[in-house]
Design a protein around this motif. Sequence first.
Motif, PDB file in Angstrom:
ATOM      1  N   PRO A   1      60.000  80.326  49.071  1.00 18.02           N
ATOM      2  CA  PRO A   1      58.876  80.547  49.984  1.00 18.02           C
ATOM      3  C   PRO A   1      58.945  81.866  50.751  1.00 18.02           C
ATOM      4  CG  PRO A   1      59.607  78.284  50.146  1.00 18.02           C
ATOM      5  CD  PRO A   1      60.602  79.007  49.278  1.00 18.02           C
ATOM      6  N   GLY A   2      60.138  82.350  51.057  1.00 19.37           N
ATOM      7  CA  GLY A   2      60.235  83.582  51.823  1.00 19.37           C
ATOM      8  C   GLY A   2      60.729  84.761  51.004  1.00 19.37           C
TER       9      GLY A   2
ATOM     10  N   PHE B   1      56.063  92.143  49.044  1.00 19.61           N
ATOM     11  CA  PHE B   1      54.759  91.494  49.234  1.00 19.61           C
ATOM     12  C   PHE B   1      53.584  92.473  49.123  1.00 19.61           C
ATOM     13  CE2 PHE B   1      57.966  89.209  51.712  1.00 19.61           C
ATOM     14  CZ  PHE B   1      57.970  88.021  51.016  1.00 19.61           C
ATOM     15  N   ALA B   2      53.846  93.693  48.623  1.00 20.43           N
ATOM     16  CA  ALA B   2      52.744  94.646  48.479  1.00 20.43           C
ATOM     17  C   ALA B   2      51.767  94.194  47.391  1.00 20.43           C
ATOM     18  CB  ALA B   2      53.277  96.036  48.157  1.00 20.43           C
ATOM     19  N   THR B   3      52.261  93.440  46.415  1.00 22.98           N
ATOM     20  CA  THR B   3      51.379  92.916  45.373  1.00 22.98           C
ATOM     21  C   THR B   3      50.822  91.574  45.840  1.00 22.98           C
ATOM     22  OG1 THR B   3      52.772  93.944  43.691  1.00 22.98           O
ATOM     23  CG2 THR B   3      51.223  92.259  42.945  1.00 22.98           C
ATOM     24  N   PRO B   4      49.509  91.449  45.890  1.00 21.33           N
ATOM     25  CA  PRO B   4      48.946  90.187  46.408  1.00 21.33           C
ATOM     26  C   PRO B   4      49.158  89.018  45.449  1.00 21.33           C
ATOM     27  CG  PRO B   4      47.199  91.634  45.625  1.00 21.33           C
ATOM     28  CD  PRO B   4      48.464  92.435  45.549  1.00 21.33           C
ATOM     29  N   ILE B   5      49.164  87.855  46.027  1.00 23.36           N
ATOM     30  CA  ILE B   5      49.210  86.635  45.209  1.00 23.36           C
ATOM     31  C   ILE B   5      47.972  86.635  44.310  1.00 23.36           C
ATOM     32  CG2 ILE B   5      49.023  84.114  45.289  1.00 23.36           C
ATOM     33  CD1 ILE B   5      50.550  84.282  47.992  1.00 23.36           C
TER      34      ILE B   5
END
Lengths: 491, 238
Positions: free
Chosen positions: B101-102, B214-218
């Motif tokens: 999750p993190g 996290f620069a690439t979005p889900i």
Amino acid sequence: MASLETAANPKKLRRVAIDPLTRVEGHGKVTLLLDAENKVHQVRLHIVEFRGFEAFIEGRPFWEVPVTVQRLCGICPVSHHLAAIKAMDAIAGYSHLTPTAEKLRRLMHYGQILQSHAVHFFHLASPDLLLGFDSEPTRRNIVGIAAAFPDIAKQGVLLRKFGQEVIRHTTGKRIHGTGAIPGGVNKALSAAERDTLRAGIDQMIVWARDAVRMIARLHEVHPAFYNGFGGFRANMMGLVDRHGALDLYHGGLRARDADGGPIFDHVDYTTYEKVLTEEIKPWTYMKFPHIRALGPEAGWYRVGPLARIQICAYVPSELAEIERRDFLAIGDGKPVHGALLYHWARMIEALHAAEVIRDLLDDPDIVGTDLMAERGERRSEAVGVIEAPRGTLFHHYRVGEDDLVKFCRLIVSTTNNNQAMNEAIRAVAAEYVDGRVLTEGLLNHIEVAIRAYDPCLSCATHAIGQMPLEVDLVDADGVLIDRRRKNFGGA
Amino acid sequence: MSDSDSSFTLDGRIIAFAPGQTILAAATAAGVYIPHLCAHPDFPPHGSCKLCTVTVNGRDGSACTIQAAPGQEVRSDTPELHEIRRVLLQMLFVEGNHFCPGCEKSGRCKLQALAYEIEMLSPHFVQFFPHREIDASHPEFFLDFNRCIMCELCVRASRDVDGKNIFALAGRGRESHIIVNSPSGKLGDTDFAATDKAAEVCPVGAILRKEIGFATPIGARLYDHAPISRVDLAGQEK
């Protein structure tokens, strides 16, 4: 009222526990100490779970934190995400955002406000208000609401769903997405996504206003009850924008006293330690924040919808401001303090959130693709504050040159409301429980008062290593022989 | 040379192979996915993770190390082998501290993607919760040993491609761990660089570039739309 915090002679009293508290987020209990005549001598709200997020955030890379801290909560993860990212923007050296990035963050936040307020009012609180505090407990829930008031239940479910869809389109997931990164956001909103949300928002505004009106009608039937239940005079605190208007995403700290008089205003939230401090008590994992200048006895305060709606100069959206003025009219120019009035204020905010979402969707910037700001000078310490659904939320971090978090402090909304919730249940216990034969319905009155604050108990307990601990050694007759205390603050 | 001289059967399907190819390489070239973790097309076989275990003529072995041979009867897609792989994955998960999750590698992590592929629904075993360090001494990269699965891809890349020999495996058994070859033992005291092969081969979130998490979005991550089996065969996996 404060005397009900600690009984003078607890050993001779009977203990009644409401354990677990139901229809709240997280695990907590209320204990009452009663004498033979059922006179109430002590009432306490205990948070019995321990999370410790502050400890395991420390040592992690700073850009990971805004995602990790969301796992504090499944109801308002976006609030933690955004409070953390506001701090990490500063850490990483971003002093401003692009217009699109800020509006997308606001969009996800107001989506969060809408869904959280909807889930609280319709799923958790409405069973008490619509079916009765002492109605049959097996039907006093959202299923019971769906059976008795199917249209209301449906509106609640769909309002929540809409808020979650706003979150999904801005963070990638309904719960625990990503979205905000230091300096901006990672995802643009496509025109198709914007159009999908825009097609549904007008109906949401109608339903949110209907919900406000429903509470107003409930109040109209029993005004004295609604005004007085769980009521007590309290200071109030929240963020306002530079004009003094309600702004749930960003602003300065404003505190007003129980009569609406100023305590402080437009305080830069990065300096919150100058105006606020916390006290630790031995009987709960949750700390007690208060206004430093007023001290722990007089300086505690209320946060969340009931405070925000009353300390702001106005709500900057047309329909919500009309409803706010109707709401304020019941106080005849003075602040109102009844616990149940939280629901009214909360739904005014839900209506406001829906209006803000509509306005953001109509803003051409919202589908912009300029998502990252220019980077400036890095910092080693930063504070991020946001108005979460339940109230003011503080995230405070220090980060080393190696990019790892060295210090983390979270003061969450529910912690800010800790003393206020305790006061609320003491007020209810004194009025409704004292001297009476206890029934499930009577005890539910206490839960109703807590529920009005929409506490998120799992968000509220994190300060590992600072937990107060008290160990009593007593002999066979119950006489105290020795007592050891640790981390007690001033208590 | 007849077809049977240069082919084997994999779950009943005839797979052609070139001389010197492993079963895994031949299967991949033929468009058949065999789960694997420590194998990488740019490096010689390692055979440590055992995820690619297949049954060859009745005996279990690693598809990444066994040379393809004419007439082999290979089984891979069987409930028994999937169960073995699931247990291996579960042991990898509990041996380290893998908190998806993190983790910024989530969505592009081979370990996580394989757990989805093989339908690992829980860790099953008791977590070890080992105490492992983070090395954030390098200005551009950080090492999170909590997530290391000791596939030694970084060891091989740094030694065989980069010629720097920065990483090595130390300790034995449960005490096995990756170490950094510098006087301080810190990555910041090596000449590790973003252009190194070792900087890109980690299949999990143990070697990560700083500040881009996290620069690439889900929705746009490597495994968001297709399972690792399809991504791998399409050649997108690195």
